[in-house]
Motif scaffolding. Structure first.
Motif, PDB file in Angstrom:
ATOM      1  N   ASP A 349       0.828  -1.204   0.000  1.00 40.40           N
ATOM      2  CA  ASP A 349       0.000   0.000   0.000  1.00 40.40           C
ATOM      3  C   ASP A 349       0.864   1.255   0.000  1.00 40.40           C
ATOM      4  N   HIS A 350       1.894   1.247   0.846  1.00 37.70           N
ATOM      5  CA  HIS A 350       2.813   2.376   0.923  1.00 37.70           C
ATOM      6  C   HIS A 350       3.514   2.571  -0.419  1.00 37.70           C
ATOM      7  N   ARG A 351       4.007   1.484  -0.984  1.00 39.68           N
ATOM      8  CA  ARG A 351       4.736   1.524  -2.257  1.00 39.68           C
ATOM      9  C   ARG A 351       3.855   2.073  -3.377  1.00 39.68           C
ATOM     10  N   VAL A 352       2.638   1.578  -3.479  1.00 39.54           N
ATOM     11  CA  VAL A 352       1.735   2.021  -4.544  1.00 39.54           C
ATOM     12  C   VAL A 352       1.376   3.490  -4.372  1.00 39.54           C
ATOM     13  N   ALA A 353       1.178   3.928  -3.125  1.00 40.27           N
ATOM     14  CA  ALA A 353       0.820   5.327  -2.882  1.00 40.27           C
ATOM     15  C   ALA A 353       1.950   6.264  -3.309  1.00 40.27           C
ATOM     16  N   VAL A 354       3.187   5.940  -2.947  1.00 42.86           N
ATOM     17  CA  VAL A 354       4.304   6.812  -3.331  1.00 42.86           C
ATOM     18  C   VAL A 354       4.511   6.762  -4.842  1.00 42.86           C
ATOM     19  N   GLN A 355       4.333   5.562  -5.417  1.00 42.99           N
ATOM     20  CA  GLN A 355       4.438   5.448  -6.865  1.00 42.99           C
ATOM     21  C   GLN A 355       3.388   6.320  -7.561  1.00 42.99           C
ATOM     22  N   ALA A 356       2.173   6.309  -7.052  1.00 46.91           N
ATOM     23  CA  ALA A 356       1.112   7.138  -7.637  1.00 46.91           C
ATOM     24  C   ALA A 356       1.466   8.617  -7.529  1.00 46.91           C
ATOM     25  N   ALA A 357       1.995   9.017  -6.375  1.00 48.40           N
ATOM     26  CA  ALA A 357       2.411  10.414  -6.209  1.00 48.40           C
ATOM     27  C   ALA A 357       3.530  10.756  -7.181  1.00 48.40           C
ATOM     28  N   GLY A 358       4.450   9.804  -7.399  1.00 40.97           N
ATOM     29  CA  GLY A 358       5.537  10.027  -8.343  1.00 40.97           C
ATOM     30  C   GLY A 358       5.037  10.193  -9.763  1.00 40.97           C
ATOM     31  N   MET A 359       4.076   9.377 -10.169  1.00 39.47           N
ATOM     32  CA  MET A 359       3.542   9.485 -11.526  1.00 39.47           C
ATOM     33  C   MET A 359       2.793  10.797 -11.723  1.00 39.47           C
ATOM     34  N   ILE A 360       2.094  11.234 -10.680  1.00 43.76           N
ATOM     35  CA  ILE A 360       1.444  12.544 -10.739  1.00 43.76           C
ATOM     36  C   ILE A 360       2.483  13.639 -10.941  1.00 43.76           C
ATOM     37  N   ALA A 361       3.604  13.541 -10.216  1.00 44.96           N
ATOM     38  CA  ALA A 361       4.668  14.543 -10.336  1.00 44.96           C
ATOM     39  C   ALA A 361       5.298  14.518 -11.731  1.00 44.96           C
ATOM     40  N   LEU A 362       5.421  13.335 -12.331  1.00 45.63           N
ATOM     41  CA  LEU A 362       5.952  13.243 -13.690  1.00 45.63           C
ATOM     42  C   LEU A 362       5.065  14.009 -14.667  1.00 45.63           C
ATOM     43  N   VAL A 363       3.751  13.809 -14.554  1.00 47.28           N
ATOM     44  CA  VAL A 363       2.813  14.491 -15.435  1.00 47.28           C
ATOM     45  C   VAL A 363       2.886  15.995 -15.229  1.00 47.28           C
ATOM     46  N   LYS A 364       2.957  16.421 -13.986  1.00 42.38           N
ATOM     47  CA  LYS A 364       3.002  17.854 -13.710  1.00 42.38           C
ATOM     48  C   LYS A 364       4.286  18.492 -14.234  1.00 42.38           C
ATOM     49  N   GLY A 365       5.320  17.680 -14.465  1.00 42.86           N
ATOM     50  CA  GLY A 365       6.554  18.175 -15.059  1.00 42.86           C
ATOM     51  C   GLY A 365       6.537  18.143 -16.578  1.00 42.86           C
ATOM     52  N   GLY A 366       5.417  17.716 -17.161  1.00 36.21           N
ATOM     53  CA  GLY A 366       5.294  17.730 -18.611  1.00 36.21           C
ATOM     54  C   GLY A 366       5.497  16.395 -19.288  1.00 36.21           C
ATOM     55  N   ALA A 367       5.701  15.321 -18.529  1.00 37.69           N
ATOM     56  CA  ALA A 367       5.893  14.005 -19.143  1.00 37.69           C
ATOM     57  C   ALA A 367       4.570  13.484 -19.690  1.00 37.69           C
ATOM     58  N   SER A 368       4.654  12.832 -20.836  1.00 34.76           N
ATOM     59  CA  SER A 368       3.471  12.236 -21.439  1.00 34.76           C
ATOM     60  C   SER A 368       3.631  10.744 -21.683  1.00 34.76           C
ATOM     61  N   SER A 369       4.830  10.212 -21.442  1.00 32.45           N
ATOM     62  CA  SER A 369       5.095   8.776 -21.573  1.00 32.45           C
ATOM     63  C   SER A 369       6.087   8.365 -20.495  1.00 32.45           C
ATOM     64  N   GLY A 370       5.918   7.162 -19.989  1.00 39.48           N
ATOM     65  CA  GLY A 370       6.827   6.661 -18.966  1.00 39.48           C
ATOM     66  C   GLY A 370       6.723   5.158 -18.857  1.00 39.48           C
ATOM     67  N   PHE A 371       7.794   4.535 -18.382  1.00 34.29           N
ATOM     68  CA  PHE A 371       7.862   3.080 -18.308  1.00 34.29           C
ATOM     69  C   PHE A 371       8.219   2.629 -16.891  1.00 34.29           C
ATOM     70  N   TYR A 372       7.326   1.860 -16.326  1.00 34.64           N
ATOM     71  CA  TYR A 372       7.584   1.291 -15.012  1.00 34.64           C
ATOM     72  C   TYR A 372       8.547   0.122 -15.186  1.00 34.64           C
ATOM     73  N   TRP A 373       9.636   0.138 -14.431  1.00 38.84           N
ATOM     74  CA  TRP A 373      10.635  -0.930 -14.493  1.00 38.84           C
ATOM     75  C   TRP A 373      10.108  -2.100 -13.657  1.00 38.84           C
ATOM     76  N   ASN A 374       9.599  -3.113 -14.343  1.00 37.29           N
ATOM     77  CA  ASN A 374       8.911  -4.213 -13.664  1.00 37.29           C
ATOM     78  C   ASN A 374       9.921  -5.192 -13.072  1.00 37.29           C
ATOM     79  N   PRO A 375      10.037  -5.277 -11.741  1.00 40.50           N
ATOM     80  CA  PRO A 375      11.071  -6.115 -11.105  1.00 40.50           C
ATOM     81  C   PRO A 375      10.631  -7.567 -10.967  1.00 40.50           C
TER      82      PRO A 375
END
Length: 472
Positions: A349-375
């Motif tokens: 839950d913690h991991r997904v929440a921070v990841q979601a916040a990170g993706m929001i921050a990417l969009v707010k910085g102008g990103a329109s594409s991104g790739f999650y590094w699937n471990p």
């Protein structure tokens, strides 16, 4: 050619027959004696039409855009292999999403593509690309890494050095053209792949003598690859430089005095490398970076959620310098890894929440594409941060919480999405991150306790580290 030309059918067909015999003899000679020295193409794995060398038919898209949206990168273990039921389960998950899927040409699940000059082995790449096709994803190829003989090692599939230090070695300058030729071969083999990223994280491009990145060497390689791909098909989209946007403690040497915040300061040497590439590149259809929200010494400044603001600041900096080129994040990390490069310190839950916040921050910085590094793991039932349970285990292939986030994010926020500011946030909303369109909103609780907040005119109750999608 007039009367001296091939104006009779019999003469034409005698020539074709003769050429056919000569070709057959040449093919037999190669098979028996081996290819001559140099970069003679290996004839194995080809067909007359050239677009069905393996797997499903490869039909290039009629229209190509520089953006692909939000997806993931295949790593060492993925759903192209494993139990039939488990792999089919993942294929079923992905088939309705259209998410972009990225694969490297060597490493991270792919073998040595050219173990001997002019002789190719695309078995692993074929399997991965076919998986992307089968699941109706958008294929993306990262052109890294390089065969041993291009970087001072020995030729031969059985001699490939798979150590991390060897994999992260760049081609030597005298082999830059060879790597560009390999890139062109890959592009011809997979005509439906329209998006190529050149190299990965400047691996091997460090100038020890000057204590900085060898941005001249990388840019020369990039430009050769760019030209080679465009010769294959001008519609191919090419991006770089895939630099790691490292941040440091502002008091450290090389800390940037122009790009910094509560999250730290960018390493000025990275910014210098980016600026050089940007000024001297032959061209680019999109720009690629990667990085983590934490600093090089694994510090989360001032905390794991606020640290993601780095993505917004870096994105804005890049976009301003590249005059609006589409911005891709090839990798983005929000959780420091342990000594084995694993991320096991947080609950999911913690991991997904921070990841979601990170993706929001990417969009707010102008990103329109991104790739999650699937471990992804090969087997087992525990897989922190993975998109699905390991397909090498019976019953595997089930969606995990991170998959739910990434796939929904891709669906709701495709390239070209118009975002809006959410008005009227009250109560605990200062502890909430929100990304909204006219249709939906992603809401993230940054606290390890339940909260109730008014978001977009409605009351939203969130569990600790809760992630909610709300529609209008």
């Amino acid at each position: 050619m007039g009367r001296q030309g091939w104006d009779t059918g019999s003469a034409r067909w005698r020539l074709i027959a003769l050429l056919g015999v000569v070709t057959a003899v040449a093919v037999l000679a190669v098979a028996l004696l081996g290819a001559p020295p140099g970069r003679t193409p290996d004839i194995r794995g080809t067909t007359p039409d050239g677009d069905k060398v393996h797997g499903t038919p490869a039909t290039p898209p009629a229209r190509t855009d520089p953006d692909v949206g939000w997806g993931f990168t295949h790593t060492q273990f993925s759903a192209d292999e494993g139990g039939a039921v488990a792999t089919a389960r993942v294929a079923g998950l992905l088939s309705g999403t259209g998410m972009p899927q990225n694969q490297h040409i060597m490493g991270w699940g792919a073998g040595n593509p050219e173990p001997v000059p002019g002789h190719y082995d695309f078995e692993d790449m074929d399997r991965r690309v076919d998986f992307v096709r089968r699941t109706h994803g958008t294929p993306v190829v990262t052109l890294c890494c390089s065969p041993d003989w291009m970087k001072g090692g020995k030729a031969g599939a059985d001699r490939t050095d798979w150590s991390r230090s060897a994999l992260e070695t760049a081609p030597t300058p005298d082999h830059y053209k060879d790597f560009a030729a390999l890139a062109a071969t890959v592009a011809r083999r997979y005509p439906d792949v329209r998006h190529f990223v050149v190299w990965n994280e400047f691996k091997g491009f460090w100038n020890d003598a000057e204590d900085r990145w060898d941005y001249e060497g990388y840019t020369r390689l990039y430009n050769l690859v760019y030209a080679a791909l465009k010769r294959v098909d001008p519609r191919i989209m090419v991006g770089g430089p895939y630099l790691v946007m490292d941040s440091v403690d502002p008091r450290q040497p090389h800390a940037s005095t122009s790009l910094h915040g509560p999250w730290g300061a960018l390493d000025q040497r990275v910014l210098d490398a980016f600026d050089y590439w940007n000024r001297h590149k032959a061209g680019a259809d999109f720009v690629v970076v990667d990085g983590s929200s934490y600093t090089k010494d694994d510090a989360l400044r001032p905390d794991e959620f606020a640290a993601t603001d780095k993505f917004t600041a870096v994105g804005a900096w890049v976009r301003q310098r590249t005059r609006g080129l589409p911005l891709w994040w090839a990798e983005y990390y929000v959780e420091p890894a342990d000594g084995d490069d694993d991320r096991k310190g947080w609950t999911e839950d913690h991991r997904v929440a921070v990841q979601a916040a990170g993706m929001i921050a990417l969009v707010k910085g102008g990103a329109s594409s991104g790739f999650y590094w699937n471990p992804e793991n090969e087997q087992g039932t525990s897989c922190p941060g993975c998109l699905w349970t390991p397909t090498g285990t019976p019953g595997g292939g089930g969606a995990l919480p991170m998959y739910d986030l990434v796939s929904r994010f891709a669906k709701e926020f495709p390239p070209g999405t118009a975002y809006r500011t959410v008005p009227g946030a009250k109560d605990d909303a200062s502890d909430v991150r929100v990304l909204a369109t006219d249709r939906t909103a992603l809401v993230v609780n940054t606290l390890n306790r339940s909260i109730s907040a008014e978001v977009d005119g409605r009351r939203v109750d969130l569990k600790p580290y809760g992630v909610r999608w709300i529609g209008r």
